[in-house]
Write an enzyme that holds these catalytic residues in place. Structure first.
Site, short mmCIF file in Angstrom:
data_model
loop_
_atom_site.label_atom_id
_atom_site.label_comp_id
_atom_site.label_asym_id
_atom_site.label_seq_id
_atom_site.Cartn_x
_atom_site.Cartn_y
_atom_site.Cartn_z
N HIS A 106 4.60 -0.05 -0.73
CA HIS A 106 5.59 -0.68 0.63
C HIS A 106 4.64 -1.84 0.82
CE1 HIS A 106 3.20 2.02 3.53
NE2 HIS A 106 4.00 1.07 4.14
N CYS B 61 5.92 5.88 4.61
CA CYS B 61 4.47 4.84 3.61
C CYS B 61 4.15 5.86 3.04
CB CYS B 61 3.89 5.34 5.21
SG CYS B 61 4.33 3.89 6.40
N ASP C 99 -4.68 -10.82 -0.35
CA ASP C 99 -3.84 -10.92 0.16
C ASP C 99 -2.66 -11.20 -1.20
OD1 ASP C 99 -1.63 -12.35 1.37
OD2 ASP C 99 -2.43 -14.30 0.43
N HIS C 100 -1.76 -10.54 -0.69
CA HIS C 100 -0.44 -10.72 -1.79
C HIS C 100 -1.49 -9.47 -3.38
CE1 HIS C 100 1.19 -13.85 -0.35
NE2 HIS C 100 2.68 -13.27 -0.99
N HIS D 232 3.28 -4.91 3.87
CA HIS D 232 3.53 -4.92 5.27
C HIS D 232 3.12 -6.88 4.58
CE1 HIS D 232 3.91 -1.72 6.74
NE2 HIS D 232 2.92 -0.75 5.77
N GLU E 235 -0.15 -5.04 12.15
CA GLU E 235 0.57 -4.05 10.75
C GLU E 235 2.02 -4.70 10.42
OE1 GLU E 235 0.13 -0.47 8.39
OE2 GLU E 235 1.00 -0.06 9.81
N HIS F 297 1.16 -0.84 -0.27
CA HIS F 297 -0.05 -0.12 -0.57
C HIS F 297 0.65 1.10 0.33
CE1 HIS F 297 -0.37 0.37 4.54
NE2 HIS F 297 1.11 0.48 4.08
#
Length: 136
Positions: free
Chosen positions: A40, A34, A80-81, A42, A125, A15
């Site tokens: 980037h 961020c 996810d991904h 998480h 996070e 994100h």
């Protein structure tokens, strides 16, 4: 007897925290790393908790296999991904902060889980940074 059950899941997402109404300088100052224009990622840990009354016929509050299936179908497959800003409709106009991600997940799951159960989302996070919604 009121009791709480929880299911832990994991997903990886990228994100960028950015407010398009602000200058690049303000975004950099507020969001720091961020705000990287290349995004980037998480490794999120998600805990979904339900509170309510135990069903006397099953001994369950809620079938945890069913809860796992609901989380996978409605959250993990969508997040996810993925790049949350680019690959999901939820964050096209909503900054994907941990707070907003938790709220969005709560809203998604609230539509799938009977209102007789209190629903709480805990989203890590990082190992040290997490949010809970609702906050009680």
């Amino acid at each position: 007897m009121r009791i709480k059950v929880s299911r832990r899941e994991h997903f990886n997402s990228a994100h960028r925290l950015h407010n398009p109404e602000w200058s690049d300088e303000v975004n950099e100052r507020v969001f720091g790393k961020c705000n990287n224009p290349n995004y980037h990622g998480h490794n999120y840990e998600l805990i979904v908790s339900l509170t309510g009354e135990v069903d006397q016929s099953t001994g369950y509050l809620y079938d945890l296999k069913e809860l796992s299936d609901v989380i996978k179908k409605y959250v993990l497959i969508r997040f996810d991904h993925k790049n949350l800003n680019l690959d999901t409709e939820y964050f096209r106009d909503l900054n994907p902060t941990a707070e907003n991600i938790a709220l969005v997940i709560w809203r998604i799951l609230r539509q799938q889980i009977d209102e007789k159960f209190e629903l709480k989302i805990t989203l890590y996070e990082t190992e040290r940074n997490f949010v809970e919604y609702p906050a009680h």
